[in-house]
Design a protein around this motif. Structure first.
Motif: not given
Length: 367
Positions: A61-69, A71-75
């Motif tokens: 999670f980054i800032d409380g939002a899951p980022v597993d799905r 892409s690296p560019a979108a994180r």
């Protein structure tokens, strides 16, 4: 900047489990160090955060939002690698601008960010040079600048100073810490160098065998290691550790190692009741005294095997009844191999471990 949280992250390769149920929270603006020996899983964990590696289970999670799905560019993450990975045919200015240009950032914004970043890193005079014309330290600053101009939520550093010589590594480390303090950046930094970890980190996450062994501020990790691995990994020279047996006699702990028998404080067994069995006792080399102390202490006689004169102090390697120990002492008086030393191990500096966990030796010794 951003908060980072990992929940139950595991990673399995064909050869086995590399990360096992890793959970960690990194608050906004924290400089967090992933520290451990080669193969402990720290770089794999960093790559999972970046999205460069998939995980078998768990969530990021980054800032409380899951980022597993994502892409690296979108994180919205910037990563600085061990190898600078600068484009050799581009100038420093063009290297700094490349990522922003690919994101269609307006030209005037790119120029403003390059100017601000160059001033922060003191590379204004290098902007028109090519990477081949730069020193190792200058290239590393450009690599950091390329990450900074994007103003990402999260910075990831993968052993960025390992290619620098000792003096340049020290200087760059100081610059990096000052820079993080000015920016208030959230940084995850991978290293196997404990000096980097202790001097840079707000939190040191000690890893081994795919597990987090301890995650605490540097001073707490040093003073209160959670287990023998952390005790031996943090500190130079490492903590003296003796494998022995512990028994309780009339409320007093008796530690037996080789042909030696040491009495511990009478309240040492508070955490373990009437325990009797295997235990590990330790003390840091700098905590051993060469002269009597008014505090309760274990008194031993040891023979000097080797003395390393470091100028400001000396590292004395000793042996006693088949057991070895290391003492870090002031430079004077210098000692020589073959001498016998009277050494004192203060009770309040001892560390006791049973079943791979730290046991309180003195009342109110918790941080």
């Amino acid at each position: 900047m951003a908060n980072l949280e990992m929940r139950g992250i595991s990673k399995r390769f064909d050869k086995g489990l590399v990360l096992d149920n890793i959970s960690l929270k990194v608050p906004d603006g924290t400089f967090a160090i992933l520290l451990g020996p080669s193969g402990c899983g720290k770089s794999t964990l960093l790559r999972i955060i970046a999205g460069l590696e998939s995980h078998t289970s768990g969530q990021v999670f980054i800032d409380g939002a899951p980022v597993d799905r994502l892409s690296p560019a979108a994180r919205d993450i910037a990563m600085v690698f061990q190898h600078y990975a600068l484009y050799p045919h581009l100038s420093v200015r063009e290297n700094l601008a490349f990522g922003l240009s690919m994101r269609k950032t307006p030209r005037h914004v790119i120029e403003e960010r390059i100017a601000d970043t160059a001033q922060l890193l003191n590379i204004q005079e290098l902007l028109d040079r090519k990477p081949k014309d730069l020193s190792g330290g200058q290239r590393q600053r450009v690599a950091m600048g390329r990450a900074m101009v994007r103003k990402p939520k999260l910075f990831l550093f993968d052993e960025p100073l390992s290619n620098l010589d000792a003096q340049l590594r020290t200087n760059t480390r100081i610059e990096l810490k000052k820079l993080q303090q000015r920016l208030g950046a959230t940084i995850i930094y991978v290293t196997h160098d404990q000096v980097e970890a202790m001097t840079l980190g707000d939190v040191v996450v000690v890893m081994d065998g795919g597990h987090i062994q301890q995650a605490d501020p540097p001073h707490q990790t040093y003073l209160y290691p959670a287990n023998p691995f952390v005790a031996s990994f943090i500190g130079t020279p490492p903590m003296n550790l003796w494998q022995g047996r512990l028994r309780q006699e009339g409320g007093t702990g008796i530690f037996l190692v080789g042909g030696l028998e040491w009495t511990l404080p009478p309240f040492a067994m508070g955490d373990t009741g009437s325990f009797a069995g295997h235990a590990v006792l330790g003390i840091r080399p700098e905590d051993i005294r060469l002269e009597p102390t008014t505090r309760p202490a274990i008194h031993i006689e040891a023979s000097i095997d080797l003395n390393e004169d470091l100028g400001a102090d000396q590292i004395i390697h000793c042996s006693m009844m088949g057991e070895s120990l290391v003492v870090r002492a002031s430079q004077r008086p210098l000692v020589s191999p073959g001498q016998t030393l009277s050494l004192f191990l203060p009770h309040d500096k001892l560390h006791l471990f049973i079943d791979d966990r730290r046991i309180n030796l003195l009342p109110n010794s918790d941080p």
